[in-house]
Design an enzyme around this catalytic site. Structure first.
Site, PDB file in Angstrom:
ATOM      1  N   ASP A  93      30.553 -61.143  54.389  1.00  0.00           N
ATOM      2  CA  ASP A  93      29.409 -61.455  55.257  1.00  0.00           C
ATOM      3  C   ASP A  93      29.112 -62.949  55.141  1.00  0.00           C
ATOM      4  OD1 ASP A  93      27.007 -61.749  56.576  1.00  0.00           O
ATOM      5  OD2 ASP A  93      25.944 -60.205  55.436  1.00  0.00           O
ATOM      6  N   HIS A 115      50.800 -65.620  49.342  1.00  0.00           N
ATOM      7  CA  HIS A 115      50.773 -64.408  48.523  1.00  0.00           C
ATOM      8  C   HIS A 115      51.100 -64.701  47.064  1.00  0.00           C
ATOM      9  CE1 HIS A 115      50.557 -60.231  47.737  1.00  0.00           C
ATOM     10  NE2 HIS A 115      51.056 -59.785  48.871  1.00  0.00           N
TER      11      HIS A 115
END
Length: 428
Positions: free
Chosen positions: A367, A153
């Site tokens: 995708d 993070h």
């Protein structure tokens, strides 16, 4: 959940080309202690027979423009984090499962997911690596696959991590380069203020005693027509618009308050983190993938939340959001923000509720060649911090799924009853 996962290959994926060997400074926000952790998620895809190879190759290509992600976190002096751009790469695990995704209902039941099998396992010490990104791609008998992702993070927020994964997806689909060019730009704090990152004007509170409860998981699914109806009612009554997130946050906060039934004068907090890229002057470039957000903290009494209508709670949330530019501006200047406490360290108690919006981060649009994920599953980071994550219903359904770890066992059924009843029939 009866399934067996075999990890067949482990190793580093390095940038496909030579990348700069340099050391980069992280921003003041990147260096916040609260971000010294790994965010963990699962990404479930219905189809992808060659996913392990295709993603590995695309990952290598993406690490050329995103070369800092192939480096290592270093601390040249206390609290001064930097990225050593070493080109060592990211950790990549290939695995296979002995079942189909359909047989495990595409991991729709979060409580029974074998996380340890689907996330990268522990890196052997003899590898001498500490990568910023770890990924496991598990193939299933149906041709589908699951990505288990661990992301440091300190180098990316949710928007940044999703931007990187979308770049991997574009390269996997054959594009020559990502459509969004990555931008480092970690110097958005004024230099003279960056030295004051400890925010000396803030009250630094010691850690509270750790509670011994275990928060219970619950999913609340909300069809989109239900959300639209509540938004429409809000507009009819107030003449103003509101977002789906505000509706869900209001219902979540008030329903949980009624379920836990504390003393009417008890002060409760709702905290969510807002993207601040466009609040800077000039705004951060489109390709920025670091941390740039600020906590919106709202305080209200148990009595107010118990008795208020959804419209009244939404108004309170909107008022707090309206203060965001002012509060974030104060923080940038090192000034004391409202309340005088560290905004990035709210009290981690049962009276503080965190909510996060994942639907707009971009994970649901990644995708790799065979279409977007069926759904994205956030993994609980703590069993004692009340949290709700606003995501999307698994495809092909349309709507919102609120994934929560927010109540003790004795409050779970009342919370669900209030949440479902309120979404269906509460007067506005």
């Amino acid at each position: 959940m009866a399934m067996s996962v075999i990890r067949t290959k482990r190793g580093m994926v390095k940038p496909a080309k030579e990348t700069p060997l340099t050391t980069l400074d992280l921003s003041v926000m990147d260096r916040l202690p609260v971000l010294r952790c790994n965010a963990r998620t699962l990404h479930v895809f219905r189809h992808g027979p060659e996913a392990t190879r295709v993603i590995r190759e695309a990952l290598s290509l993406a690490l050329v423009p995103y070369y800092p992600l192939a480096g290592r976190l270093i601390e040249s002096k206390p609290r001064c984090l930097q990225i050593e751009c070493s080109g060592e790469g990211v950790w990549y695990v290939e695995a296979s499962a002995d079942c189909t995704l359909h047989s495990v209902n595409f991991f729709d039941d979060v409580q029974s997911i074998p996380y340890d099998d689907l996330l990268p396992d522990h890196i052997p010490e003899n590898e001498h690596v500490d990568p910023l990104v770890q990924m496991q791609v598990t193939k299933f008998g149906c041709g589908g696959f699951v990505i288990g992702l661990m992301f440091c993070h300190s180098i990316c927020d949710g928007l940044g991590a999703a931007q990187f994964l979308n770049a991997v997806g574009e390269l996997a689909r054959g594009l020559n380069k990502p459509t969004i060019e990555p931008a480092w730009h970690r110097d958005f704090f004024p230099p003279q203020e960056a030295e004051a990152e400890a925010q000396p004007n803030l009250k630094l509170l010691g850690p509270p005693p750790m509670p011994d409860y275990q928060l219970q998981h619950a999913n609340i699914d909300m069809p989109m027509d239900q959300i639209k109806q509540l938004k429409s009612s809000f507009e009819q009554v107030t003449g103003q618009t509101c977002s789906a997130f505000e509706i869900v946050a209001a219902k979540f906060w008030s329903s949980r308050t009624r379920a836990i039934d504390l003393d009417p004068n008890t002060q409760l907090k709702l905290v969510f983190f807002a993207n601040c890229r466009n609040l800077l002057n000039p705004p951060l470039p489109k390709g920025f993938y670091g941390n740039c957000f600020f906590p919106v903290t709202i305080t209200a009494s148990c009595e107010f939340l118990r008795d208020a209508t959804i419209i009244e709670v939404v108004k309170v949330i909107q008022e707090a959001k309206g203060e965001l530019p002012l509060e974030f501006g104060k923080y940038l200047k090192g000034e004391c923000v409202s309340g005088g406490e560290d905004p990035f360290a709210p009290p981690l108690t049962y009276t503080t509720l965190f909510i996060s919006e994942w639907g707009r981060l971009g994970f649901n649009h990644v995708d790799y060649r065979w279409g977007p994920p069926v759904h994205v599953v956030p993994i609980q980071g703590s069993s004692i911090i009340p949290v709700g994550i606003v995501g999307s219903l698994p495809l092909p359904n349309k709507g919102i799924r609120l994934m929560t770890w927010c109540v003790k066992e004795e409050h779970k059924l009342p919370f669900l009853d209030h949440m479902h009843g309120a979404m269906d029939q509460e007067p506005l």
